[in-house]
Each structure stands twice: as C-alpha cells, then as structure tokens.
Scaffold this active site. Structure first.
Site, PDB file in Angstrom:
ATOM      1  N   GLU A 251       0.886  -1.177   0.000  1.00 54.11           N
ATOM      2  CA  GLU A 251       0.000   0.000   0.000  1.00 54.11           C
ATOM      3  C   GLU A 251       0.911   1.209   0.000  1.00 54.11           C
ATOM      4  O   GLU A 251       1.601   1.484   0.974  1.00 54.11           O
ATOM      5  CB  GLU A 251      -0.919  -0.030   1.219  1.00 54.11           C
ATOM      6  N   CYS A 285      -2.660   8.627   3.684  1.00 56.29           N
ATOM      7  CA  CYS A 285      -2.677   8.278   2.259  1.00 56.29           C
ATOM      8  C   CYS A 285      -4.044   8.475   1.638  1.00 56.29           C
ATOM      9  O   CYS A 285      -4.160   8.608   0.415  1.00 56.29           O
ATOM     10  CB  CYS A 285      -2.206   6.846   2.069  1.00 56.29           C
TER      11      CYS A 285
END
Length: 483
Positions: A251, A285
């Site tokens: 990720e 994020c």
C-alpha cells in the site's frame, strides 16, 4: 523514560538489545526534543527473529480458531485499558493531536476485535466432483512467517492492522516500524505478549528500512511481505522479492480526488473536504490531495473552506482543543514547504496559510500553517504529488467528463471522493473513477470490514475485511475419493 534509558527491541518474544549496538533517538516533532531512545536491530536480529518464528508458528497454527480469537479479544481489552497511555506515546513521537491519537488507539482495538470474529466465522469450501464418491475440499491455511513493514503516520493502528490478521490466521509475524515512530509498536508488542501470544510469534525490529527491509525479503524463512509506505520502498521490495517469487502486498500512498458537484450540500462537502485534508496534520494516504469543485459553487466553496481552515486551532498536540499539530520530521516539513512554494511560483494562490510557522510557541519543532491553495496549474506539484501536509488545493471544473479526466490523470489510484445528489451520476462516476475505493457523500477513512487496496502506484494486494484476511492464508485443494 529518562534521557539515558534505551528501550529494548523484541526478538522472538524476548526483550533485549539489538546486535548492532546502535541507538535510535526518537524526536518529539512538536518540540524537537527527545521522545525516547530505542535499540536498533541488524540483519543478525532478523535471522534470530525468523528462526524463533519458524519454531513457534507450527504450534500456533495447530491452535483452534477459538483460542486465537480469545487472545485477540484479550489484546483489544488491554488496548482499551491503556488507551490514554498509548495515545500519549503516539503524540510524543508523531505530534498527532491527542484526540486523534485516542481515535487511533480505537482503530487498533477495532482491528483486533474484527479479526477475532472474522477467523471464527471464516470457512473453506467443499465442492462437488465430476465423478462418483468424490469431493474437493479447499482449505485455508497460514502462510507461515510474515514480515510486516509499516510507516510512521499511524504507528499503532498500522501495527495492529498487520499483526491482528496475521496472528488470527495462524502465522508468526516480524514487525519493522518506522525509524520515526518505533515507540508505539514496542508498546503494542508489550500488550500482545500480555494477551498470551506464544513466545516467538512476534518480533519488533526498529531500525533502518534500507538495511532491514532487504534482510527480511531475502530471508528464506519469510513467506509473505506486507508493507505500507512509499513508492520507492515498495518498488525495492517488489524487485528484491522477485528472485524468491515471494508474495508481496503493498500500500503505497495516493493522490485522491475530492469532487464536489453543485447539487450537493456545499457546507457538508466543505466540512468533509477540510476534515479529510487536515486529518493527522494532512499525513494520511487517503487524504484528498486534489479537490475539484463545480464552477457555479466554486467561489462559495473556497470562501467557506478558507473560513473553516482559519478556525483550525494549531498548537500543543497534548491539548484536547488542538486540531493541527506539527509535521512528523524536518524532512517532511521541508517537502511540504517545497511543494507549496513551487506551486505558488507557477501561479497557485494561497487564500490562507502557505508558510512554515516559526514564531512564539512554534520556534521549536516542525510546523506548517494550514493552507488553502487555488488556481494551481494542473502540472503543479500541489496537484501532481502527494503533499502529506495540511494543504487543501481547490480547482474549478465545468463538466462531469472534464473532472473524471482530471481525477484519473494520476499514476496513483487509492481513494476518491464524490459529492452529488444525482444517483445516476453516482453510478456512472463510481464506475469511472480509477481507484480502489470511492467514498460517496461521506468522508473517510476506510472501515475495518471493507477492503483497502489501491490501483496503479498505490500498490497491490490490500488490507482489511475478509479479503484482507485472505492475504495471510494460502489455499490447499484436497481431492477426495471414498469407497
């Protein structure tokens, strides 16, 4: 903790000094002073951790799902018991406002409770065969030893996000926290052991990612790498893992568009856009990096957003009233300052903020003003890069087709946000937006029973929910015939 105390690392369930003899000084980013000192791991410690895991994991894999669930449930109770202490550790090493730090502990509790329940209710498959007296069984079994590499922005929650499903599935796990924020992971490890996890199943190895990452990938005892972090680090891990054909989940961040149409509730959209952008001091994020607002409500949106940002309280992250704290490090502060400065230089305009804070109580630490940028060119760093700071960039658009093109004009594809009351548009755009998750008329962050996975440079694999649990399991098909 005194200034001379050095926190040990955890290798195979045993606390001790790292074999490198190095010490990591953890900085409090609000003050620039020490938040603690931590022993540093070396590749030799990776070997010790892997060997201990290989001994402990088969026994843990033979435990019942009920036994594993009980340990994770107990861990959740311990996290709840120590919520305030853990929140203060997060704030001391990251600068996250204390109210958000408490919420992060809540997130860690949620991961433990969810995967305790998920492993009990998970199942394999029983399939018919083409012949008589035959069946196919598809079993889900642990992968073995997991290496979990986590960043600094959610140091406790991301530790739980990796450890809870790994243990639930019957694996051992070696956790490599960020050099900036190892204290939370070490405190979490103490509670994992107190919850009753077998010795050897968990190691926590603070230290350099450039040294420990390759050592973990190269270790023949490691069966899975799961990593949250930068594109640069993810590419390095993926490249190194290719030689071993080692499963990898990555990720790697995002560049999320936040799209507001004129038919939406503009005040609600402003609150969500500012809240998401300023969450964790802009260091998430899933934060909206690019906010696109339909022309007819653009001026209203910018005015309301500027007003809302101007009301944000910046200050001591241990104060319950603080909404914005410092950046995590001097390097992170410099990067935000560069992105904003370069964007202003090519035509962007700040309706508020735009500078680092240095006066009075901000003379120490790493502080940046909450900022609203408008008129940023499409090629400017503010729209092309992941800012990771308290900077809201707002751009006007004229049509659905135009804004979909802009939203998808990125190498990332993690999160997208859409505000509209037009259901047909929701259906069209949720299909058209090229990202792993789409939030419609609501803010994030993601929820534990969903699936958090990105497209493009945002990574591969993913976390959370039943699909995230599958990452920590491998499938075995058994073909059976009986007389």
């Amino acid at each position: 903790m005194s200034e001379t105390t050095v926190s040990p690392l955890l290798v195979g369930g045993v606390w001790g000094d790292g074999s490198s003899d190095s010490v990591l000084e953890v900085e409090n980013p609000a003050t620039g002073r020490s938040a603690g000192r931590v022993s540093v791991a070396s590749p030799a410690d990776v070997d010790r951790a892997v060997n201990a895991a290989l001994v402990a994991q088969p026994r843990w894999a033979r435990s019942t799902v009920g036994e594993r669930a009980a340990v994770l449930t107990r861990l959740a109770e311990l996290l709840e018991r120590d919520r305030e202490r853990l929140a203060r550790i997060i704030t001391s090493e990251l600068g996250k406002p204390i109210t958000e730090a408490r919420g992060e502990v809540g997130g860690a509790i949620g991961f433990c409770r969810y995967f305790a329940a998920a492993i009990v209710t998970s199942s394999g498959e029983l399939l018919p065969s083409t012949g008589p007296n035959r069946e196919l069984w598809i079993r889900r079994e642990p992968v073995g030893v997991v290496a979990g590499i986590i960043p600094w922005n959610y140091p406790l929650a991301l530790a739980a996000r990796k450890v809870a499903p790994a243990l639930a599935a019957g694996n051992a796990i070696i956790l490599k926290p960020s050099e900036l924020t190892p204290l939370s992971a070490l405190a979490f490890a103490e509670l994992v052991l107190e919850a009753g996890v077998d010795e050897g199943l968990l190691s926590v190895l603070p230290g350099s990612g450039s040294i420990l990452g390759p050592a973990l990938v190269a270790s023949p005892g490691v069966s899975l790498i799961t990593m949250t972090g930068s594109v640069r680090a993810g590419r390095s891990i993926l490249s190194n893992a290719a030689d071993r054909v080692l499963p990898v989940s990555l990720e790697l961040g995002g560049n999320a568009p936040f799209i507001v149409f004129a038919d939406s509730n503009v005040e609600q959209a402003v609150e969500a856009a500012v809240g998401m952008r300023m969450m964790n001091n802009g260091q998430a994020c899933v934060c909206n990096e690019r906010t696109y607002v339909e022309e007819s409500v653009f001026e209203e949106f910018v005015a309301l957003a500027t007003e809302r940002v101007s009301s944000l309280r910046v200050g001591d992250p241990l104060d319950d009233l603080t909404e914005i704290g410092p950046k995590a490090s001097a390097g992170e502060l410099a990067n935000v300052e560069r992105i904003v400065g370069d964007s202003l230089a090519v035509g962007a305009r700040a309706t508020i903020g735009g500078r680092r804070l240095t006066s009075d109580s901000f003379s120490e630490g790493h502080w940046f003003e909450p900022t609203v940028l408008v008129d940023a060119p499409a090629s400017s760093p503010a729209l092309k890069e992941e800012i990771f700071g308290p900077v809201l960039s707002v751009t006007a658009f004229s049509s659905e087709e135009q804004v979909v093109g802009w939203a998808n004009d990125t190498e990332f594809g993690l999160s997208s946000y859409l505000y509209t009351q037009n259901f047909s548009r929701v259906m069209r755009m949720s299909a058209a937006l090229e990202s792993g998750e789409v939030f419609v008329n609501r803010a994030g962050p993601e929820e534990v029973n969903g699936f958090h996975g990105g497209w493009g440079l945002s990574g591969l694999g993913g976390d959370d929910g039943s699909h995230g649990l599958e990452l920590y399991q491998r499938k075995k098909t058994v073909y059976v015939e009986w007389q």
